[in-house]
Scaffold this motif. Sequence first.
Motif, PDB file in Angstrom:
ATOM      1  N   VAL A   4       0.802  -1.232   0.032  1.00  0.00           N
ATOM      2  CA  VAL A   4       0.064   0.179   0.074  1.00  0.00           C
ATOM      3  C   VAL A   4       0.798   1.324  -0.018  1.00  0.00           C
ATOM      4  O   VAL A   4       1.714   1.419   0.594  1.00  0.00           O
ATOM      5  CB  VAL A   4      -0.816  -0.157   1.290  1.00  0.00           C
ATOM      6  CG1 VAL A   4      -2.050   1.500   1.217  1.00  0.00           C
ATOM      7  CG2 VAL A   4      -1.742  -1.115   1.301  1.00  0.00           C
ATOM      8  N   ASP A   5       0.629   2.405  -0.874  1.00  0.00           N
ATOM      9  CA  ASP A   5       1.285   3.424  -0.993  1.00  0.00           C
ATOM     10  C   ASP A   5       0.273   4.441  -1.131  1.00  0.00           C
ATOM     11  O   ASP A   5      -1.009   4.361  -1.428  1.00  0.00           O
ATOM     12  CB  ASP A   5       2.358   3.395  -2.041  1.00  0.00           C
ATOM     13  CG  ASP A   5       2.086   3.663  -3.404  1.00  0.00           C
ATOM     14  OD1 ASP A   5       0.885   3.193  -3.716  1.00  0.00           O
ATOM     15  OD2 ASP A   5       2.814   3.901  -4.135  1.00  0.00           O
ATOM     16  N   ILE A   6       0.716   5.963  -1.196  1.00  0.00           N
ATOM     17  CA  ILE A   6       0.042   6.847  -1.754  1.00  0.00           C
ATOM     18  C   ILE A   6       0.759   7.568  -2.958  1.00  0.00           C
ATOM     19  O   ILE A   6       2.058   8.075  -2.738  1.00  0.00           O
ATOM     20  CB  ILE A   6      -0.277   7.971  -0.769  1.00  0.00           C
ATOM     21  CG1 ILE A   6      -1.314   7.532   0.302  1.00  0.00           C
ATOM     22  CG2 ILE A   6      -0.721   9.380  -1.366  1.00  0.00           C
ATOM     23  CD1 ILE A   6      -1.971   8.534   1.147  1.00  0.00           C
TER      24      ILE A   6
ATOM     25  N   ALA B  56      -5.974  -1.702  -7.019  1.00  0.00           N
ATOM     26  CA  ALA B  56      -6.912  -0.945  -6.898  1.00  0.00           C
ATOM     27  C   ALA B  56      -6.525   0.310  -6.419  1.00  0.00           C
ATOM     28  O   ALA B  56      -5.174   0.603  -5.946  1.00  0.00           O
ATOM     29  CB  ALA B  56      -8.028  -1.623  -5.624  1.00  0.00           C
ATOM     30  N   GLU B  57      -7.230   1.311  -6.296  1.00  0.00           N
ATOM     31  CA  GLU B  57      -6.782   2.788  -6.198  1.00  0.00           C
ATOM     32  C   GLU B  57      -7.860   3.794  -5.785  1.00  0.00           C
ATOM     33  O   GLU B  57      -9.144   3.199  -6.168  1.00  0.00           O
ATOM     34  CB  GLU B  57      -6.131   3.435  -7.301  1.00  0.00           C
ATOM     35  CG  GLU B  57      -6.935   3.583  -8.638  1.00  0.00           C
ATOM     36  CD  GLU B  57      -6.011   4.107  -9.570  1.00  0.00           C
ATOM     37  OE1 GLU B  57      -4.855   4.641  -9.267  1.00  0.00           O
ATOM     38  OE2 GLU B  57      -6.315   4.116 -10.789  1.00  0.00           O
ATOM     39  N   LEU B  58      -7.751   4.701  -5.075  1.00  0.00           N
ATOM     40  CA  LEU B  58      -8.668   5.506  -4.466  1.00  0.00           C
ATOM     41  C   LEU B  58      -8.068   6.964  -3.942  1.00  0.00           C
ATOM     42  O   LEU B  58      -6.962   7.091  -3.616  1.00  0.00           O
ATOM     43  CB  LEU B  58      -9.511   4.973  -3.285  1.00  0.00           C
ATOM     44  CG  LEU B  58     -10.598   5.884  -2.601  1.00  0.00           C
ATOM     45  CD1 LEU B  58     -11.876   5.867  -3.509  1.00  0.00           C
ATOM     46  CD2 LEU B  58     -10.948   5.462  -1.517  1.00  0.00           C
ATOM     47  N   GLU B  59      -8.646   7.924  -4.901  1.00  0.00           N
ATOM     48  CA  GLU B  59      -8.041   9.145  -4.670  1.00  0.00           C
ATOM     49  C   GLU B  59      -8.604  10.035  -3.632  1.00  0.00           C
ATOM     50  O   GLU B  59      -9.765   9.731  -3.158  1.00  0.00           O
ATOM     51  CB  GLU B  59      -8.364  10.160  -5.985  1.00  0.00           C
ATOM     52  CG  GLU B  59      -7.446   9.716  -7.131  1.00  0.00           C
ATOM     53  CD  GLU B  59      -7.599  10.601  -8.496  1.00  0.00           C
ATOM     54  OE1 GLU B  59      -8.497  11.781  -8.115  1.00  0.00           O
ATOM     55  OE2 GLU B  59      -6.959  10.618  -9.325  1.00  0.00           O
ATOM     56  N   GLY B  60      -7.730  11.121  -3.108  1.00  0.00           N
ATOM     57  CA  GLY B  60      -8.295  12.018  -2.111  1.00  0.00           C
ATOM     58  C   GLY B  60      -7.936  12.033  -0.597  1.00  0.00           C
ATOM     59  O   GLY B  60      -8.231  12.485   0.255  1.00  0.00           O
TER      60      GLY B  60
ATOM     61  N   THR C  55      -3.673   9.654  -4.141  1.00  0.00           N
ATOM     62  CA  THR C  55      -4.073   8.304  -4.629  1.00  0.00           C
ATOM     63  C   THR C  55      -3.751   7.373  -3.681  1.00  0.00           C
ATOM     64  O   THR C  55      -2.318   6.876  -3.768  1.00  0.00           O
ATOM     65  CB  THR C  55      -3.780   8.146  -6.160  1.00  0.00           C
ATOM     66  OG1 THR C  55      -4.359   9.069  -6.992  1.00  0.00           O
ATOM     67  CG2 THR C  55      -4.606   6.784  -6.526  1.00  0.00           C
ATOM     68  N   VAL C  56      -4.394   6.612  -2.924  1.00  0.00           N
ATOM     69  CA  VAL C  56      -4.155   5.271  -2.481  1.00  0.00           C
ATOM     70  C   VAL C  56      -4.079   4.145  -3.345  1.00  0.00           C
ATOM     71  O   VAL C  56      -5.028   4.078  -4.094  1.00  0.00           O
ATOM     72  CB  VAL C  56      -5.207   5.225  -1.223  1.00  0.00           C
ATOM     73  CG1 VAL C  56      -4.685   3.935  -0.300  1.00  0.00           C
ATOM     74  CG2 VAL C  56      -5.375   6.157   0.026  1.00  0.00           C
ATOM     75  N   GLU C  57      -2.852   3.629  -3.350  1.00  0.00           N
ATOM     76  CA  GLU C  57      -2.729   2.516  -4.321  1.00  0.00           C
ATOM     77  C   GLU C  57      -2.527   1.089  -3.419  1.00  0.00           C
ATOM     78  O   GLU C  57      -1.858   1.021  -2.641  1.00  0.00           O
ATOM     79  CB  GLU C  57      -1.669   2.750  -5.344  1.00  0.00           C
ATOM     80  CG  GLU C  57      -1.794   3.914  -6.013  1.00  0.00           C
ATOM     81  CD  GLU C  57      -0.338   4.206  -7.122  1.00  0.00           C
ATOM     82  OE1 GLU C  57      -0.584   4.483  -8.225  1.00  0.00           O
ATOM     83  OE2 GLU C  57       0.397   3.991  -6.323  1.00  0.00           O
ATOM     84  N   PHE C  58      -2.867  -0.024  -4.059  1.00  0.00           N
ATOM     85  CA  PHE C  58      -2.842  -1.267  -3.624  1.00  0.00           C
ATOM     86  C   PHE C  58      -1.961  -2.155  -4.685  1.00  0.00           C
ATOM     87  O   PHE C  58      -2.765  -2.416  -5.827  1.00  0.00           O
ATOM     88  CB  PHE C  58      -4.254  -1.946  -3.074  1.00  0.00           C
ATOM     89  CG  PHE C  58      -4.873  -1.072  -2.209  1.00  0.00           C
ATOM     90  CD1 PHE C  58      -4.591  -1.842  -0.760  1.00  0.00           C
ATOM     91  CD2 PHE C  58      -5.540   0.023  -2.435  1.00  0.00           C
ATOM     92  CE1 PHE C  58      -5.322  -0.958   0.256  1.00  0.00           C
ATOM     93  CE2 PHE C  58      -6.188   0.389  -1.201  1.00  0.00           C
ATOM     94  CZ  PHE C  58      -6.022   0.092   0.126  1.00  0.00           C
ATOM     95  N   PHE C  59      -0.911  -2.647  -4.479  1.00  0.00           N
ATOM     96  CA  PHE C  59      -0.210  -3.433  -5.464  1.00  0.00           C
ATOM     97  C   PHE C  59      -0.020  -4.494  -5.035  1.00  0.00           C
ATOM     98  O   PHE C  59       0.115  -5.175  -3.946  1.00  0.00           O
ATOM     99  CB  PHE C  59       1.124  -2.853  -5.540  1.00  0.00           C
ATOM    100  CG  PHE C  59       1.448  -1.626  -6.560  1.00  0.00           C
ATOM    101  CD1 PHE C  59       1.262  -1.254  -7.747  1.00  0.00           C
ATOM    102  CD2 PHE C  59       1.330  -0.296  -5.895  1.00  0.00           C
ATOM    103  CE1 PHE C  59       1.410  -0.274  -8.514  1.00  0.00           C
ATOM    104  CE2 PHE C  59       1.456   0.878  -6.483  1.00  0.00           C
ATOM    105  CZ  PHE C  59       1.549   0.901  -7.803  1.00  0.00           C
TER     106      PHE C  59
END
Length: 186
Positions: A64-66, A89-93, A74-78
């Motif tokens: 998990v990173d931003i 997956a990803e989610l902004e904000g 953007t929170v990212e899941f690799f």
Amino acid sequence: MDLNRDGVREIILTQSDRQVGAKLVVFNKAGEQLSSSPAIGMGYRWRNQLGAAPTGAEGELELVDIKTPHLTGTVEFFRLEEDRLELAAELEGYTSHVIGSRNLDMGLLGDFDGEGNIEALFPNQGRTELGAIRRNANGAQVTWSLPVGGVLSSNLAAATLENSGIVIGAGRQDGVLRIWIPQAGN
């Protein structure tokens, strides 16, 4: 973290490049590169890694990173797929820190609500609310949030209670230390 589940931990770091920006890179203990994420694609753009945990919808191990915490956040899941880190997956904000700050750990991973799933906990871009981001089959979503009651100015801290609940603490710009204590049934 043992990302490839071979029984040996790997070294995970953020590598920056002034031409193409930052990327996540995974090395073995001998210093050989095993995999990497794509670079952001623009110089002077950052990724701030949080950690690795079984955050996947079915408990898959993910990193998990931003990406660009100072911009879109953007929170990212690799996931490690053979020799590549693939975006799941990803989610902004959200953000992990304020530009120029030494407080780089405004995020945590844990089962904060006791429901058996690992959430990524980050402040929104305004740092006025903490969002618990959970993975599901469709991507990532905020499952609950906590108001800060001001503007977050410190790293997040957590401690596990005897009953396995997790207490979260953080400082605000107005000098208040905010502590969230889980309530029975919540």
